[in-house]
Design a protein around this motif. Structure first.
Motif: not given
Length: 386
Positions: A351-364, A367-370
């Protein structure tokens, strides 16, 4: 003499001078060094730093800090349409291209090289003999160990040591523990809590309450979570003595005596019903020792963990692999190649359990890699032997 040190040379008041050069990241000493103080303006300092000239500071510490900020602004400002060859070399590379990740790392390396040219003297007790300098002796001692003679290091590195010392002193709250973890310098800090939350929430396999292995323990945070979940005995490994010292301090503070620490490259002897690993997520070459927690050249640790699982799991045991898919969005590794690694190791996905990160770069969005960061998912793969 401190180990693995180069000498740095300069002329001061007409006399040749030398001191030992200290760089935790292994950056070589600048070949050209000149004295600088409060009279130097930022444009002159920027020009010299771009030319590879080290600026050994003799002025006020806080003025040096402001100068470093001014250098960073000059590096980060948008490039004019026509520029000299020198400024072309100094500007960060932010163009969208087929390999934005590699361009981004190249730009970051260039930026670090320029900012690393502002140098500070240190006394034999790690103190900085400048006006208005803070007491940095403990921060430097934690990272460098004992110093027996004066040396020179970059101000940028010193500020990193000070930041790491504050993290170690204040700790990082970990919701899954209800406690703080105190990272040491050079040990990956659990600032991204989503992977710890996964470890705390996924149901334990049968038999795991007796014994579990934590491979590459770092700060010891995952071993601590497993211990708090009621596992009677945990063996946590790491090959870095600095990480083991950090984990030992954290586990002792938390009162988790059921965790045993062992210096090893991946697995301890024996088998366990649960083996967990959070390897570096990006298959790229680290440019400094501290980056080994982020970059895994050719996925060596990932492959080693997967290949070793069958020999160390009990018949009904599970391997828990915590891995972000950021490498897939950056086109550094495909999902197909990851699945092929599982198959080659004789493993199947339960099985695979997923979660989305919440760190600030997610919404920056700057950021070149946004785009890649915004799409990132962190997963806990539950694996079993075929």
């Amino acid at each position: 003499m401190m180990p693995d040190q180069q000498l740095i040379h300069w002329i001061e008041e007409g006399q040749p001078c030398a001191a030992h050069w200290r760089s935790e990241s292994g950056v070589p000493a600048p070949k050209r060094v000149q004295i600088a103080d409060d009279r130097m303006d930022a444009d002159s300092a920027y020009r010299l730093a771009c030319e590879g000239v080290g600026l050994l500071w003799r002025g006020d510490f806080q003025n040096a800090r402001q100068l470093l900020q001014a250098l960073a602004r000059r590096i980060d400002r948008p490039a004019p349409v026509k520029r000299s060859r020198l400024k072309k070399a100094a500007a960060p590379i932010i163009a969208i291209a087929a390999q934005p990740f590699h361009l981004h790392r190249q730009a970051q390396s260039q930026r670090a090289r320029i900012l690393g040219m502002l140098l500070l003297p240190h006394d034999s007790d790690h103190g900085v003999p400048l006006r208005r300098a803070p007491d940095v002796r403990q921060a430097c001692s934690d990272a460098y160990g004992v110093a027996s003679e004066p040396y020179v290091a970059s101000m940028r590195e010193l500020l990193g040591l000070i930041g790491a010392f504050e993290w170690r002193k204040n700790g990082i709250p970990v919701a899954a523990l209800g406690e703080k973890i105190h990272p040491h310098y050079g040990v990956f800090a659990p600032v991204r809590s989503e992977y710890v939350d996964l470890m705390a929430s996924v149901p334990l396999p049968a038999g795991a309450h007796a014994l579990a292995f934590d491979i590459g323990t770092g700060t010891g945070v995952l071993a601590a979570v497993l211990a708090r979940r009621g596992i009677a005995r945990i063996i946590a490994t790491d090959q870095d003595p600095r990480a083991l010292a950090c984990a030992r301090e954290n586990l002792t503070r938390l009162g988790l005596a059921q965790v045993e620490l062992l210096q090893a490259d991946l697995f301890p002897p024996g088998r366990a019903a649960l083996i967990v690993c959070n390897p570096p997520w990006l298959p790229a070459r680290p440019s400094s020792p501290i980056e080994h927690a982020v970059y895994d050249p050719e996925s060596r640790m990932l492959r080693g963990f997967l290949q070793g699982l069958p020999a160390h799991l009990t018949p009904d045991g599970q391997g828990w692999l915590i891995l972000s898919d950021l490498a897939e969005h950056l086109e550094l590794r495909s999902r197909e190649s990851l699945m092929a690694m599982f198959a080659e190791a004789g493993l199947r996905v339960i099985e695979k359990h997923d979660i989305r990160p919440q760190h600030p770069r997610v919404s920056d969005t700057e950021d070149v890699l946004h785009q890649a960061r915004a799409a990132e998912v962190t997963s806990l793969w539950r694996l079993a032997v075929v």
